[in-house]
Enzyme design. Structure first.
Site, mmCIF file in Angstrom:
data_model
loop_
_atom_site.group_PDB
_atom_site.id
_atom_site.type_symbol
_atom_site.label_atom_id
_atom_site.label_comp_id
_atom_site.label_asym_id
_atom_site.label_seq_id
_atom_site.Cartn_x
_atom_site.Cartn_y
_atom_site.Cartn_z
ATOM 1 N N ILE A 101 0.833 -1.210 0.000
ATOM 2 C CA ILE A 101 0.000 0.000 0.000
ATOM 3 C C ILE A 101 0.864 1.256 0.000
ATOM 4 O O ILE A 101 0.562 2.233 -0.678
ATOM 5 C CB ILE A 101 -0.962 -0.014 1.207
ATOM 6 C CG1 ILE A 101 -1.986 -1.142 1.048
ATOM 7 C CG2 ILE A 101 -1.653 1.334 1.374
ATOM 8 C CD1 ILE A 101 -2.845 -1.386 2.277
ATOM 9 N N TYR B 92 -2.690 -6.268 16.707
ATOM 10 C CA TYR B 92 -2.851 -5.492 15.477
ATOM 11 C C TYR B 92 -4.147 -4.659 15.535
ATOM 12 O O TYR B 92 -4.142 -3.470 15.219
ATOM 13 C CB TYR B 92 -2.868 -6.440 14.273
ATOM 14 C CG TYR B 92 -2.937 -5.747 12.936
ATOM 15 C CD1 TYR B 92 -1.806 -5.154 12.383
ATOM 16 C CD2 TYR B 92 -4.120 -5.707 12.214
ATOM 17 C CE1 TYR B 92 -1.861 -4.530 11.151
ATOM 18 C CE2 TYR B 92 -4.186 -5.084 10.977
ATOM 19 C CZ TYR B 92 -3.052 -4.495 10.447
ATOM 20 O OH TYR B 92 -3.123 -3.868 9.227
ATOM 21 N N GLY C 32 4.225 -0.522 9.360
ATOM 22 C CA GLY C 32 3.576 -1.346 10.375
ATOM 23 C C GLY C 32 3.982 -2.794 10.247
ATOM 24 O O GLY C 32 4.582 -3.205 9.254
ATOM 25 N N LYS D 105 -4.463 -0.553 15.385
ATOM 26 C CA LYS D 105 -5.202 0.137 14.321
ATOM 27 C C LYS D 105 -6.395 0.916 14.875
ATOM 28 O O LYS D 105 -6.723 1.996 14.364
ATOM 29 C CB LYS D 105 -5.633 -0.861 13.244
ATOM 30 C CG LYS D 105 -4.446 -1.490 12.504
ATOM 31 C CD LYS D 105 -3.560 -0.429 11.864
ATOM 32 C CE LYS D 105 -2.428 -1.023 11.055
ATOM 33 N NZ LYS D 105 -1.668 -0.014 10.310
#
Length: 161
Positions: A14, A140, A77, A144
């Protein structure tokens, strides 16, 4: 009008897609990376975003090469997925540090230049997992979800300036 864009973790996935999109708009794109260098068309800076000194050095390199960062994409990340009962505390804290605390580090470093310019953009990459959760991803998901709260607080604190 060309902007200076810094994307953390932008050498693949990304992050690289974002870098290509900004470059297509004519922006000057810098990418931090930890293991895989970015393609040669981008200004790459090796940086472990879990280390404040490396974050400061990366910003200094980008500022020397391009000028003040005007758009920050906090994308770097990691994942260390496993079920809660098997998850080590270190796995939890490392994901929080790399995904959430690192975003704090880069935003804090970028903000003074943006405030001085009275302009800037901050993009924090979260995940649907931050809203919905996922088995085996407690660390995770927490990181987030934290980014979402962090972004909302930043908008209230910095948005008017």
């Amino acid at each position: 009008m060309s902007r200076v864009v810094l994307i953390t973790g932008g050498s693949k996935g990304i992050g690289l897609a974002c870098a290509k999109a900004f470059a297509a708009l004519g922006d000057k794109v810098a990418i931090t990376y930890n293991s895989s260098p970015p393609p040669p068309e981008f200004f790459g800076v090796k940086c472990d975003v879990t280390d404040t000194a490396q974050v400061d050095a990366a910003f200094a390199a980008v500022e020397e090469h391009f000028g003040t960062v005007e758009v920050l994409v906090s994308n770097a990340g990691i994942t260390k997925d496993t079920l809660l009962l098997r998850m080590k505390e270190a796995d939890f804290t490392e994901v929080i540090d790399a995904n959430l605390t690192a975003a704090f580090r880069v935003v804090k470093r970028a903000t003074p230049g943006m405030l001085k310019a009275r302009s800037g953009r901050i993009i924090l990459m979260s995940s649907v997992v931050g809203l919905l959760g996922s088995a085996g991803q407690a660390n995770y998901a927490a990181s987030k979800a934290g980014l979402i709260g962090f972004a909302r607080s930043l908008a209230r604190e910095l948005g008017s300036r």
